[in-house]
Write an enzyme that holds these catalytic residues in place. Structure first.
Site, PDB file in Angstrom:
ATOM      1  N   ASP A  99       0.820  -1.215   0.000  1.00  0.00           N
ATOM      2  CA  ASP A  99       0.000   0.000   0.000  1.00  0.00           C
ATOM      3  C   ASP A  99       0.853   1.265   0.000  1.00  0.00           C
ATOM      4  O   ASP A  99       2.008   1.263   0.438  1.00  0.00           O
ATOM      5  CB  ASP A  99      -0.898   0.030   1.238  1.00  0.00           C
ATOM      6  CG  ASP A  99      -2.084  -0.916   1.103  1.00  0.00           C
ATOM      7  OD1 ASP A  99      -2.115  -1.682   0.123  1.00  0.00           O
ATOM      8  OD2 ASP A  99      -2.962  -0.884   1.989  1.00  0.00           O
ATOM      9  N   HIS A 154      -5.604   9.602  -0.328  1.00  0.00           N
ATOM     10  CA  HIS A 154      -5.578   8.743   0.852  1.00  0.00           C
ATOM     11  C   HIS A 154      -6.485   9.222   1.993  1.00  0.00           C
ATOM     12  O   HIS A 154      -6.107   9.210   3.165  1.00  0.00           O
ATOM     13  CB  HIS A 154      -4.144   8.599   1.383  1.00  0.00           C
ATOM     14  CG  HIS A 154      -3.921   7.365   2.208  1.00  0.00           C
ATOM     15  ND1 HIS A 154      -4.166   7.330   3.559  1.00  0.00           N
ATOM     16  CD2 HIS A 154      -3.480   6.121   1.880  1.00  0.00           C
ATOM     17  CE1 HIS A 154      -3.876   6.133   4.026  1.00  0.00           C
ATOM     18  NE2 HIS A 154      -3.462   5.369   3.028  1.00  0.00           N
ATOM     19  N   HIS A 251       3.639  -2.560   3.184  1.00  0.00           N
ATOM     20  CA  HIS A 251       3.714  -1.186   2.668  1.00  0.00           C
ATOM     21  C   HIS A 251       5.051  -0.962   1.969  1.00  0.00           C
ATOM     22  O   HIS A 251       6.090  -1.409   2.462  1.00  0.00           O
ATOM     23  CB  HIS A 251       3.566  -0.167   3.801  1.00  0.00           C
ATOM     24  CG  HIS A 251       2.233  -0.218   4.484  1.00  0.00           C
ATOM     25  ND1 HIS A 251       1.946  -1.152   5.464  1.00  0.00           N
ATOM     26  CD2 HIS A 251       1.102   0.519   4.331  1.00  0.00           C
ATOM     27  CE1 HIS A 251       0.701  -0.972   5.893  1.00  0.00           C
ATOM     28  NE2 HIS A 251       0.167   0.040   5.215  1.00  0.00           N
TER      29      HIS A 251
END
Length: 764
Positions: A99, A154, A251
């Site tokens: 992500d 986001h 991530h």
């Protein structure tokens, strides 16, 4: 002071009336350039997620309950076409997901590790990062990985409405299309967790996103690598129990991800040893690819977006470098001015100070007053000279005036005052005509709208006691400083010009003798060929020529002259445009001084670079301070940005206060300094930019006549007289109260004036 070199013919009324007023190209181009720069900065801030990101609002009450089969289901949720399906990953299959990327530092390392172990993954990218680093998304697709949407900025979508959701997804998709030429049907909401963690606020968002054609992907196991718990802990967190299939959350952006990369390098072979295979999502589900190639207008739209973002990145990086340069120049200039102006003041104010072995200078002086249509000012000017305490002759050179300027001077009948008439030929020609007719070896030049104090001429010629001095700059002051524009110019003159002159005097590279108050040796003028018509800044031109001939040029602070400043924005623009352009012409004309040697080369080695740096380059870059101020206020960090700007303003205030103290000026006008920095300075920036464009395009400027009111007087003088002229050139004298009267003595505005000398210099 303004001269013109030719008179335009009369306009045809019909033709003039039908002609539309158009914005001049030289004005339109700088305005458009500044707007474009601001647009690039706004785009940069927008893409860097410095606004709109994670901004949350109070959600509406949710009425749509999460179905049990979703809560008990797998990490893949399909609500497309009204479906409500939940999909699980088959056993012994792992889907690695990353992500918040792509990140220029960590994403390549993750991709390298995946390539090393021949594994595929799914990257849920944000639009902001994709727009900035499109090559990384292109690499992901080229190496067989899948990409999915992670919104543009986001935000937590459960706190936003459909309009914001549409915008987040469409802009994110636009960035992916521009980067890799595809559309994707995969989506992961920010701040998502496991399927059983979905609540009644996020479920309606999931359903709506499905109606837009997207599959929502959450996770089965969370590595919690964002906590940086250590490599071993990341591996344990990412390991599913009992050989079950899983979507693993990691991530590749959002901070230091070295633990993630190290864990990934150990995790893949470790899990393969346990019988797991690694695939992207559609491979794991044996489903069609989530990527659809894009062609036609949508593809070009995406590419245009990426191109604009990349351009904004490069332009902003360049502007940041320029900001660092201009910040250094501004601070260096302020420090130099503070240090060297203090040195100059201490040196010239010593009790035993003398300019040279020939002090005091008592020989008579010729004062030249070139004048074109100065009926409103010329009487004040000439009478102020008649009150001089130094022996002088006054030569008023009438340059083809049509308002009776010469008649006014002749009607005064003052002793020692001569009028020389000539056809309109321009200021340099008028000054050269005056030089040819002057009787004395010391020559003072002033403008027809300027007023001298009784001691001005005496103070101005004292430096000629030193035989090495070829020219002297006086202290030009503003008489009409009561208006806001006038107060701003007053600050500019006292701080920007007179502090500069003190600094340049100590460095022995004075760039300009102001046209309002300057003195020359006849020998120096003759050796350089007199006043030149090559530039619009004949005062800067002649000063540089005298430097190159080996003479010293100094500053006499007590030689004060009072002049009338432009009182409208249009007149101020016209005047400063001419100054800036003329200074550029003079710098270019004398560029060979850079390579000259000997005493005459000092100006080229020191003066010309400083003039170019502080008067042309630095002012051109100075708008960056205000542009980045606006940028910082809008995008943040607002507090630090405002603090930095206030720091620069405080430094300017210190310099201004010091300059006012040296010039013995009251500090009251400094109240308008902050407003000057916000408004007045911007005007000067655009003027300088317009001058640059004119110079680069080879444009030509003509002298323009500024409107004068004739209200300027020297401190302590009587009220000024104003004159009016009819169409035949007959002149009436009007006293300060507006009544008509006979010719009498006159003065000029007091020390409450403003900036407006005719000195041709750009804004420093």
């Amino acid at each position: 002071m303004a001269f013109r070199t030719r008179r335009p013919g009369p306009a045809t009324p019909a033709r003039t009336g039908s002609r539309r007023r158009r914005l001049p190209l030289r004005l339109l181009v700088p305005v458009l350039l500044l707007v474009a720069l601001m647009a690039m900065l706004m785009l940069r801030g927008y893409v860097h997620s410095e606004i709109l990101a994670d901004h949350r609002i109070r959600p509406e009450a949710a009425t749509d309950k999460v179905p049990e089969k979703i809560l008990d289901g797998g990490p893949v949720i399909d609500t497309r076409g009204g479906r409500t399906e939940s999909l699980r990953i088959p056993d012994h299959r792992l889907v690695l997901t990353f992500d918040d990327g792509p990140d220029p530092t960590w994403t390549p390392k993750v991709l390298d590790t995946l390539k090393k172990h021949h594994a595929h993954a799914v990257f849920f990218v944000t639009g902001t990062m994709t727009s900035r680093y499109p090559d990384l998304v292109r690499r992901m697709v080229a190496e067989g990985h899948e990409v999915g949407l992670h919104t543009f900025n986001h935000p937590d979508l459960s706190y936003h409405g459909k309009r914001r959701i549409d915008w987040e997804l469409s802009t994110n998709q636009l960035a992916i299309t521009g980067a890799a030429g595809i559309r994707t049907s995969l989506f992961r909401p920010p701040y998502s967790s496991f399927a059983d963690a979905m609540d009644d606020k996020s479920w309606p968002v999931t359903r709506y996103i499905g109606s837009l054609g997207y599959i929502t992907v959450v996770d089965t196991v969370d590595s919690e690598d964002w906590r940086k718990p250590g490599v071993a802990r990341i591996i344990r967190n990412a390991t599913p129990e009992g050989g079950k299939g899983a979507v693993v959350l990691m991530h590749d952006s959002g901070g230091d991800r070295h633990q993630t990369v190290q864990a990934l390098d150990r995790y893949i072979p470790l899990m393969r040893a346990k019988g797991y295979t690694f695939a992207n999502l559609t491979e794991a589900l044996d489903a069609p690819s989530a990527h659809t190639p894009v062609t036609g207008p949508e593809l070009w739209k995406g590419r245009a977006w990426i191109l604009l973002v990349q351009a904004s990145e490069k332009i902003t990086d360049g502007l940041a470098v320029g900001l660092a340069v201009v910040g250094s120049l501004v601070i260096a200039r302020f420090l130099l001015m503070l240090l060297l102006s203090g040195v100059h003041a201490r040196r010239t104010r010593r009790r035993d100070f003398t300019w040279g072995p020939g002090a005091p200078v008592t020989e008579p002086v010729s004062v030249l007053v070139p004048a074109y249509n100065e009926a409103k000012c010329i009487e004040n000017t000439v009478r102020s000279l008649a009150a001089s305490d130094h022996p002088i002759e006054v030569l008023v050179v009438d340059d083809g005036s049509t308002d009776g300027t010469a008649k006014i001077v002749e009607a005064l009948g003052l002793p020692g005052v001569r009028v020389i008439r000539q056809l309109n030929a321009g200021k340099p020609a008028a000054l050269n005509r005056g030089i040819a007719n002057a009787r004395h070896d010391l020559i003072v030049m002033m403008d027809g709208d300027t007023v001298f104090e009784p001691s001005t001429v005496r103070e101005l010629v004292q430096p000629f006691a030193d035989p090495r001095v070829g020219a002297v700059a006086g202290n030009a002051k503003v008489g009409n400083r009561d208006s806001l524009i006038g107060a701003w110019q007053h600050i500019e003159y006292v701080m920007g010009f007179n502090l500069d002159r003190r600094m340049y005097d100590v460095l022995r590279c004075m760039p300009t003798i102001p046209g309002a108050v300057g003195a020359f040796r006849r020998t120096a003028l003759e050796r350089v060929g007199g006043m030149s018509e090559d530039t619009l800044a004949e005062d800067t031109d002649i000063t540089m020529a005298i430097h190159r001939d080996g003479w010293r040029v100094v500053y006499a602070e007590k030689a004060r002259a009072w002049t009338e400043a432009p009182e409208t924005v249009r007149q101020l623009w016209s005047q400063r445009y001419r100054w800036s352009y003329g200074t550029m012409q003079a710098i270019w004309k004398h560029r060979r001084a850079l390579v000259e040697r000997g005493p005459s080369g000092r100006f080229g080695r020191v003066g010309l670079p400083l003039v170019s740096l502080f008067m042309v380059v630095a002012p051109l870059l100075a708008p960056l301070i205000d542009i980045f101020l606006l940028y910082g206020v809008v995008f943040g960090p607002t507090g630090k940005t405002i603090g930095a700007w206030l720091g620069v303003l405080a430094l300017q205030a210190v310099c201004a206060a010091y300059a006012f103290r040296l010039d013995r000026e009251p500090m009251t006008h400094l109240i308008s300094l902050p407003l000057q920095q916000i408004l007045y300075r911007q005007l000067m920036y655009v003027v300088l930019l317009q001058s640059w464009i004119t110079a680069l395009t080879g444009g030509r400027l003509r002298w323009q006549k500024l409107r004068r009111t004739g209200v300027v007087e020297a401190p302590g003088g009587p009220a000024p007289r104003r004159r009016t002229a009819d169409s035949t050139g007959n002149v009436d004298s009007v006293n300060s109260t507006g009544s008509t009267g006979s010719t009498g003595s006159t003065g000029s505005t007091g020390s409450t004036g403003n900036v407006g000398s005719t000195e041709r210099r750009p804004v420093a």
